[in-house]
Design an enzyme around this catalytic site. Sequence first.
Site, PDB file in Angstrom:
ATOM      1  CB  THR A  84      -0.914   0.012   1.241  1.00 44.38           C
ATOM      2  OG1 THR A  84      -1.667  -1.187   1.278  1.00 44.38           O
ATOM      3  CG2 THR A  84      -1.859   1.207   1.197  1.00 44.38           C
ATOM      4  CE1 TYR A 109     -17.371  -3.225  -5.238  1.00 43.65           C
ATOM      5  CE2 TYR A 109     -16.860  -4.931  -6.842  1.00 43.65           C
ATOM      6  CZ  TYR A 109     -17.685  -3.919  -6.395  1.00 43.65           C
ATOM      7  OH  TYR A 109     -18.819  -3.602  -7.087  1.00 43.65           O
ATOM      8  CE1 TYR A 167      -1.653  -4.907   6.195  1.00 48.78           C
ATOM      9  CE2 TYR A 167      -1.455  -4.612   3.816  1.00 48.78           C
ATOM     10  CZ  TYR A 167      -1.549  -4.079   5.082  1.00 48.78           C
ATOM     11  OH  TYR A 167      -1.551  -2.709   5.251  1.00 48.78           O
ATOM     12  NE  ARG A 221      -4.601   1.358   3.525  1.00 46.91           N
ATOM     13  CZ  ARG A 221      -4.558   2.456   2.784  1.00 46.91           C
ATOM     14  NH1 ARG A 221      -5.246   2.519   1.653  1.00 46.91           N
ATOM     15  NH2 ARG A 221      -3.826   3.495   3.161  1.00 46.91           N
ATOM     16  CE  LYS A 240       1.639  -3.997   7.209  1.00 44.03           C
ATOM     17  NZ  LYS A 240       1.912  -3.262   5.941  1.00 44.03           N
ATOM     18  CB  ILE A 275       5.480  -4.400   8.250  1.00 46.42           C
ATOM     19  CG1 ILE A 275       5.909  -5.857   8.463  1.00 46.42           C
ATOM     20  CG2 ILE A 275       5.703  -3.987   6.785  1.00 46.42           C
ATOM     21  CD1 ILE A 275       4.973  -6.875   7.844  1.00 46.42           C
TER      22      ILE A 275
END
Length: 292
Positions: A45, A108, A134, A139, A162, A204
């Site tokens: 990202t 989505y 992740y 998000r 993560k 991270i």
Amino acid sequence: MTLFTGTAVAVTTPFKEGEVDYTTFEKHIEFLIDNGMQSIFVNGTTGEGSTLTEEEKLELVRLAVRVSDGRVPIVVGTGTNNTAASIEHSLKVKEADADAIMLITPYYNKTNQRGLLAHFTAIAEAVQLPVVLYNVPARTNMTIEPETIKILAEHPYIVALKDATGDMEYLKQVRAIVSTDFTLYSGNDDSIIPFYERGGDGVISVVANAVPAEFQAIYETYASDPQEAERLFNKVSPLIDALGVDVNPMPIKALVTELGFANGEVRLPLVPLEEEDSKVIHEAYQAYKGEA
């Protein structure tokens, strides 16, 4: 398998007149490794991976691998909401000699927990590189439940998470049910101390693009002197807060511009920071340098 402990960086991607500035990218990678980064995460990202072409992504991986020259693992964001496309790109990243891949939850067309198991497992088995899961529900609007992580963590190629939930109870639940060989990394700079307190293995980081040695020092100090680590964190905390002035990676792009590792350019749909927001970041960075 443990890829690293301590501080990794989600590295930015510099642009120049709309094109990737590979020369500046190389200089930034060298700076980060020279200043204590334990791993480099490319095309995530923060690296604006979603607006890079496939060839741009692969060239960035090749450069990172070449500059690192085995000094630190190069981990590449290859996850998408298309399992087949994620496999195809991950295999190309493997050919470019990346050390591991990072897979975000589908967005989505988000799936359910059974779908996550099938999606992550299919990619891991096809690519046969170490996988960092992740989890960033802010998000993607979905999360990997602890019980799902427990199952995935038993896969030989799925080695780490993560965790960008910011939820310490979630971390506690995951830590309690996975092997100590399964590594847990924070995806949030602002909560690393409580993350380390609850058994986290590293971070991270976004802010480490600009202050790599200082952020690694917090991790290294925590093991022997938690109070001193918290003092070091409190010094950098206002800079982390300043990076919240707008959506990542726009603020960090403005900050690394001050160090010569970008020129403020981002790709649409991102836009450069407004002047007053850039000023906030500039002043926070100057104040931090004055204290450091």
